[in-house]
Design a protein around this motif. Structure first.
Motif, short mmCIF file in Angstrom:
data_model
loop_
_atom_site.label_atom_id
_atom_site.label_comp_id
_atom_site.label_asym_id
_atom_site.label_seq_id
_atom_site.Cartn_x
_atom_site.Cartn_y
_atom_site.Cartn_z
N ASP A 155 0.92 -1.28 0.03
CA ASP A 155 -0.03 0.06 0.09
C ASP A 155 0.93 1.29 0.01
N ALA A 156 0.07 2.36 -0.17
CA ALA A 156 1.08 3.65 -0.53
C ALA A 156 0.01 4.88 -0.24
N GLY A 157 -0.31 4.75 0.94
CA GLY A 157 -1.23 6.01 1.45
C GLY A 157 -0.15 7.26 1.65
N SER A 158 0.88 7.09 2.61
CA SER A 158 2.08 8.14 2.53
C SER A 158 3.18 7.47 2.26
N VAL A 159 3.88 8.18 1.21
CA VAL A 159 5.22 7.41 0.76
C VAL A 159 6.36 8.29 0.99
N LEU A 160 6.68 9.54 0.53
CA LEU A 160 7.63 10.49 0.66
C LEU A 160 7.61 11.10 2.25
N PRO A 161 6.63 11.26 2.83
CA PRO A 161 6.87 11.70 4.17
C PRO A 161 7.22 10.81 5.12
N GLY A 162 6.69 9.32 5.01
CA GLY A 162 7.13 8.19 5.62
C GLY A 162 8.65 8.03 5.52
N ILE A 163 9.19 8.18 4.26
CA ILE A 163 10.41 7.96 4.08
C ILE A 163 11.46 9.05 4.89
N SER A 164 10.86 10.01 4.78
CA SER A 164 11.69 11.02 5.64
C SER A 164 11.83 10.85 6.90
N LYS A 165 10.54 10.41 7.67
CA LYS A 165 10.59 9.96 9.05
C LYS A 165 11.54 8.82 9.14
N ALA A 166 11.59 7.97 8.12
CA ALA A 166 12.47 6.80 8.43
C ALA A 166 14.02 7.03 8.20
N LEU A 167 14.12 8.00 7.38
CA LEU A 167 15.57 8.45 7.52
C LEU A 167 16.06 9.06 8.66
N GLU A 168 15.28 9.86 9.22
CA GLU A 168 15.40 10.51 10.56
C GLU A 168 15.66 9.48 11.64
N LYS A 169 15.03 8.25 11.71
CA LYS A 169 15.07 7.20 12.58
C LYS A 169 16.14 6.34 12.24
N GLY A 170 16.70 6.57 11.08
CA GLY A 170 18.07 5.46 10.94
C GLY A 170 17.49 4.20 10.37
N SER A 171 16.44 4.17 9.86
CA SER A 171 15.72 2.97 8.91
C SER A 171 16.28 2.58 7.94
N PHE A 172 17.29 3.47 7.29
CA PHE A 172 17.90 3.00 5.96
C PHE A 172 19.34 3.56 6.19
N GLY A 195 -1.41 -15.46 23.00
CA GLY A 195 0.05 -15.85 23.15
C GLY A 195 0.73 -14.98 22.02
N VAL A 196 0.01 -14.21 21.06
CA VAL A 196 0.79 -13.66 19.97
C VAL A 196 1.40 -12.44 20.43
N ASN A 197 2.26 -12.16 19.59
CA ASN A 197 3.09 -10.58 20.04
C ASN A 197 2.67 -9.81 19.21
N PHE A 198 1.80 -8.97 19.68
CA PHE A 198 1.19 -7.44 18.92
C PHE A 198 2.39 -6.66 18.81
N ILE A 199 2.46 -6.15 17.79
CA ILE A 199 3.42 -5.06 17.67
C ILE A 199 2.84 -3.71 17.03
N PHE A 200 3.04 -2.47 17.53
CA PHE A 200 2.52 -1.30 17.24
C PHE A 200 3.64 -0.39 16.54
N MET A 201 3.74 -0.60 15.32
CA MET A 201 4.86 0.54 14.67
C MET A 201 4.27 1.66 14.88
N GLN A 202 5.27 2.62 14.62
CA GLN A 202 5.03 4.18 14.51
C GLN A 202 5.61 4.36 13.00
N GLN A 203 5.29 5.47 12.58
CA GLN A 203 5.81 5.86 11.40
C GLN A 203 7.29 6.25 11.39
N GLY A 204 7.91 5.47 10.44
CA GLY A 204 9.68 5.78 10.12
C GLY A 204 10.09 4.24 11.02
N ASP A 205 9.46 3.65 11.80
CA ASP A 205 10.13 2.21 12.28
C ASP A 205 10.45 1.28 11.62
N SER A 206 11.59 0.55 11.88
CA SER A 206 12.02 -0.59 10.97
C SER A 206 11.84 -1.86 12.04
#
Length: 346
Positions: free
Chosen positions: A69-86, A332-343
């Motif tokens: 999916d691609a609801g938000s692309v470029l803003p998410g890439i910027s946030k991921a770069l800030e967080k060191g995901s790339f 016993g599942v492991n629920f994960i709540f990612m934030q924008q930019g997380d890896s």
């Protein structure tokens, strides 16, 4: 898009199609451990246009990602770069592009779009004038929606390879039949699309798997918007749980991304084809049955997506959903709540 903008389309097309020939050129040290990397470009289900559903997924042995999916692309890439995901992307090795541009143009190989709602593809549409050549995968219904209602020179120029008017050709529209395995270009992965019911709108799930030649086959499931079978009068989720149950039995399923749009307490008639914590837990209980019974889902990573923010003072749907899922988690599942930019590695 004005008539003047339309008249400049050939110029823009030549400019950006030439730019699409850029080589990948970004180095990546492969992880020693097998698995998938997921980067969250957008995690919400509406209201905030800069943080809408979009994830990147790659086999850790590969350089490039598939966008889910691609609801938000470029803003998410910027946030991921800030967080060191790339970490492999630097200003030096991105030139002449920005780091954001290098990820967008060179590290995203293609898109899977689960359905035609705007919050799942707005980022793709808006950023298309500067994208490189890519394939868009989806069900026949989703691809037809893109062709007829978005890339039609009325809502937006036709950056695809089919449909109305001049075809600028940035995107190759690739419709796939439900249940049919196909190859996802340049990412070393295969996919199978399954139907979902979303309040009367066709949605879909993509089951991604490593190539048959991989040392160990692994899979990952990405769900578009979906309601619970009992409310949708559907068996779509039940059919998917049968498939994923076998993936769990064979120790192949590494993770799931699935929506939980609203906290408990929303009237059924106001869900519009979405899930609550109680509904999701009920559906996962069906998966447990097909996966081998009690305890079979222990530790399974389930990323919760598409939480809808509230504009009501004092309301915190995310916190409510987290609490309700954790309180009801007898599986016993492991629920994960990612934030924008997380890896996250799976």
């Amino acid at each position: 898009m004005t008539q003047k903008s339309r008249n400049t389309a050939p110029f823009l097309a030549n400019r950006y199609l030439r730019a699409g020939a850029l080589a990948v050129g970004l180095g990546w040290a492969s992880s020693a451990s097998a698995g998938f990397q997921v980067v969250a470009l957008g995690v919400h289900g509406g209201v905030e246009e800069g943080n809408l559903t979009s994830y990147l997924l790659r086999d850790e042995s590969q350089k490039q990602f598939l966008a889910l999916d691609a609801g938000s692309v470029l803003p998410g890439i910027s946030k991921a770069l800030e967080k060191g995901s790339f970490p492999q992307v630097t200003a030096a090795n991105s030139a002449p592009l920005t780091p954001q541009g290098a990820v967008f143009r060179n590290l995203i190989s293609g898109y899977f779009i689960s359905h035609g709602h705007l919050d799942h593809l707005a980022g793709l549409i808006i950023s298309s004038p500067q994208d490189s050549k890519k394939t868009i995968y989806g069900s026949t219904e989703t691809i037809n929606t893109l062709r007829q209602y978005y890339f039609n020179w009325k809502v937006w120029p036709n950056f695809s390879d089919s449909g109305s008017g001049q075809r600028l050709g940035t995107y190759r529209l690739n419709a796939q039949r439900f249940g049919q395995r196909f190859s996802l270009a340049n990412v070393g992965l295969n996919g199978v699309i399954y139907p979902l019911s979303h309040g009367g709108v066709g949605s879909s799930m993509l089951l991604v798997s490593t190539a048959a030649t991989a040392q160990k086959q692994e899979s990952f499931a990405f769900f578009g918007d979906t309601g619970a079978d009992k409310l949708e009068k559907s068996q779509d989720l039940n059919a998917i749980w049968r498939v994923l149950g076998e993936e769990v039995k064979q120790h192949r399923l590494k993770g799931i991304i699935i929506e939980t749009s609203y906290p408990n307490g929303i009237p059924d008639k106001q869900l519009f084809g979405h899930l609550t914590p109680t509904l999701l837990l009920g559906e996962l209980a069906h998966l447990q049955q097909y996966a081998g019974g009690e305890g079979s889902l222990k530790g399974l990573k389930v990323v919760i997506s598409h939480i809808k923010p509230s504009l009501t003072a004092g309301a915190d749907p995310r916190a409510d959903i987290i609490r309700q899922l954790e309180q009801g988690n007898q599986l016993g599942v492991n629920f994960i709540f990612m934030q924008q930019g997380d890896s996250q590695t799976f």
